[in-house]
Motif scaffolding. Structure first.
Motif, PDB file in Angstrom:
ATOM      1  N   VAL A  94      10.623  -6.382   9.331  1.00 28.54           N
ATOM      2  CA  VAL A  94      11.238  -7.575   8.733  1.00 28.54           C
ATOM      3  C   VAL A  94      11.235  -8.719   9.761  1.00 28.54           C
ATOM      4  O   VAL A  94      10.948  -9.867   9.426  1.00 28.54           O
ATOM      5  CB  VAL A  94      12.681  -7.284   8.237  1.00 28.54           C
ATOM      6  CG1 VAL A  94      13.353  -8.548   7.717  1.00 28.54           C
ATOM      7  CG2 VAL A  94      12.676  -6.203   7.162  1.00 28.54           C
ATOM      8  N   ALA A  97       7.915 -10.357   9.874  1.00 29.24           N
ATOM      9  CA  ALA A  97       7.743 -11.265   8.730  1.00 29.24           C
ATOM     10  C   ALA A  97       8.468 -12.589   8.978  1.00 29.24           C
ATOM     11  O   ALA A  97       7.933 -13.665   8.680  1.00 29.24           O
ATOM     12  CB  ALA A  97       8.255 -10.601   7.444  1.00 29.24           C
ATOM     13  N   GLY A  98       9.669 -12.511   9.541  1.00 26.15           N
ATOM     14  CA  GLY A  98      10.436 -13.715   9.853  1.00 26.15           C
ATOM     15  C   GLY A  98       9.772 -14.558  10.933  1.00 26.15           C
ATOM     16  O   GLY A  98       9.737 -15.792  10.859  1.00 26.15           O
ATOM     17  N   ALA A 101       6.910 -16.413   9.431  1.00 24.54           N
ATOM     18  CA  ALA A 101       7.396 -17.556   8.637  1.00 24.54           C
ATOM     19  C   ALA A 101       7.669 -18.758   9.541  1.00 24.54           C
ATOM     20  O   ALA A 101       7.260 -19.887   9.232  1.00 24.54           O
ATOM     21  CB  ALA A 101       8.656 -17.166   7.874  1.00 24.54           C
ATOM     22  N   ALA A 151       0.004 -11.306   7.795  1.00 28.35           N
ATOM     23  CA  ALA A 151       1.131 -10.980   6.897  1.00 28.35           C
ATOM     24  C   ALA A 151       0.644 -10.113   5.745  1.00 28.35           C
ATOM     25  O   ALA A 151       1.208  -9.043   5.465  1.00 28.35           O
ATOM     26  CB  ALA A 151       1.769 -12.264   6.378  1.00 28.35           C
ATOM     27  N   ASN A 156       3.790  -7.719   5.675  1.00 26.12           N
ATOM     28  CA  ASN A 156       4.622  -7.846   4.469  1.00 26.12           C
ATOM     29  C   ASN A 156       4.830  -6.507   3.783  1.00 26.12           C
ATOM     30  O   ASN A 156       5.923  -6.225   3.278  1.00 26.12           O
ATOM     31  CB  ASN A 156       3.994  -8.835   3.477  1.00 26.12           C
ATOM     32  CG  ASN A 156       4.197 -10.275   3.912  1.00 26.12           C
ATOM     33  OD1 ASN A 156       4.927 -10.534   4.865  1.00 26.12           O
ATOM     34  ND2 ASN A 156       3.548 -11.200   3.229  1.00 26.12           N
ATOM     35  N   ALA A 159       7.328  -4.569   5.789  1.00 23.28           N
ATOM     36  CA  ALA A 159       8.657  -5.167   5.700  1.00 23.28           C
ATOM     37  C   ALA A 159       9.277  -4.967   4.312  1.00 23.28           C
ATOM     38  O   ALA A 159      10.498  -4.931   4.174  1.00 23.28           O
ATOM     39  CB  ALA A 159       8.579  -6.656   6.036  1.00 23.28           C
TER      40      ALA A 159
END
Lengths: 169, 169
Positions: A94, A97-98, A101, A151, A156, A159
């Protein structure tokens, strides 16, 4: 800030600051990434970003202005978000993924700035500058695409797994 | 913020706040633009942005979370830049160029956010959400292209003129 030349210089100072901030955070992003492809991408991106800083210095030299950045509050906010993602998410997938972003927010900010600068350089008739900016802009777009494919290529999916056992951690 | 669901909601709150801030500044951008095409583009963009806010509310309803924004410092910084461009540039054509630069920074921020959300929604298997996000993302990309073409279609040329007489104003 009353002429296009002033505006052009102001935006160059903004993106010069932004690139240097990015350069500072890239090693941390690499270190905190758990996905190996992502880690490697951030490491590679460090060299590329250094070259982009060099190109900005060339542009500033061409227009005869000092190579001095000016705080971009937008980039400061994006970097702060990246820092929060690194600090506050315990789950490694996770967190990756953050981190992606936040990195893509940074890339898109720079894409917007370079695209604007490029349009202005064309109208100011600064061909040498156009060439330098085109090169960086293409690299930025490629960097953004690379983040997307990393990702999609695994981060992704990892995550988004919702492990029953770990759900209540 | 430990799961993809939490991260997804946090980013939705961020972009929900961003859209609402954009909605507030669009009438001011329209009013301060001197180029008629640009003025009209900002006015049109108001309706579109309202629809995008509505779509975000649908997404939030689907995931069963409250439609409440969360301050995006990045968007706050971009809006502050837009405000400075409007307030501090006297020359109308140069001001238009500055306003477009800030507007494109806002569009690109949202493009980055929606692209990320879309990637996540796909992996979370949220098909209805994917559809809503795709629609908005396409509109955002179109809005960015429109700003570029307005800049290229006259604003940059007007702003880049270096009138001898007015140079010392």
């Amino acid at each position: 800030m009353q002429s296009m030349d002033d505006l052009f210089y102001a935006l160059l100072q903004d993106v010069y600051f932004a690139e240097k901030e990015l350069l500072k955070i890239l090693p941390k992003l690499a270190q905190r990434s758990s996905n190996e492809t992502l880690k490697l991408a951030f490491r590679d991106h460090e060299d590329e970003t250094s070259e982009q800083v060099g190109r900005l210095e060339q542009v500033l030299e061409i227009i005869g202005r000092e190579a001095r950045g000016k705080t971009s509050d937008t980039m400061v906010a994006i970097i702060a978000e990246a820092q929060r993602m690194m600090d506050e998410i315990d789950d490694a997938a996770v967190r990756d993924a953050g981190i992606i972003a936040a990195a893509q927010a940074a890339e898109h900010y720079e894409i917007a700035r370079y695209a604007t600068l490029l349009g202005w350089a064309e109208h100011l008739g600064e061909d040498e500058i156009v060439e330098l900016l085109v090169e960086t802009l293409e690299e930025k777009r490629h960097a953004d695409d690379l983040m997307s494919s990393i990702a999609e290529g695994g981060v992704n999916a990892s995550a988004s797994e919702r492990p029953e056992a770990a759900a209540e951690a």
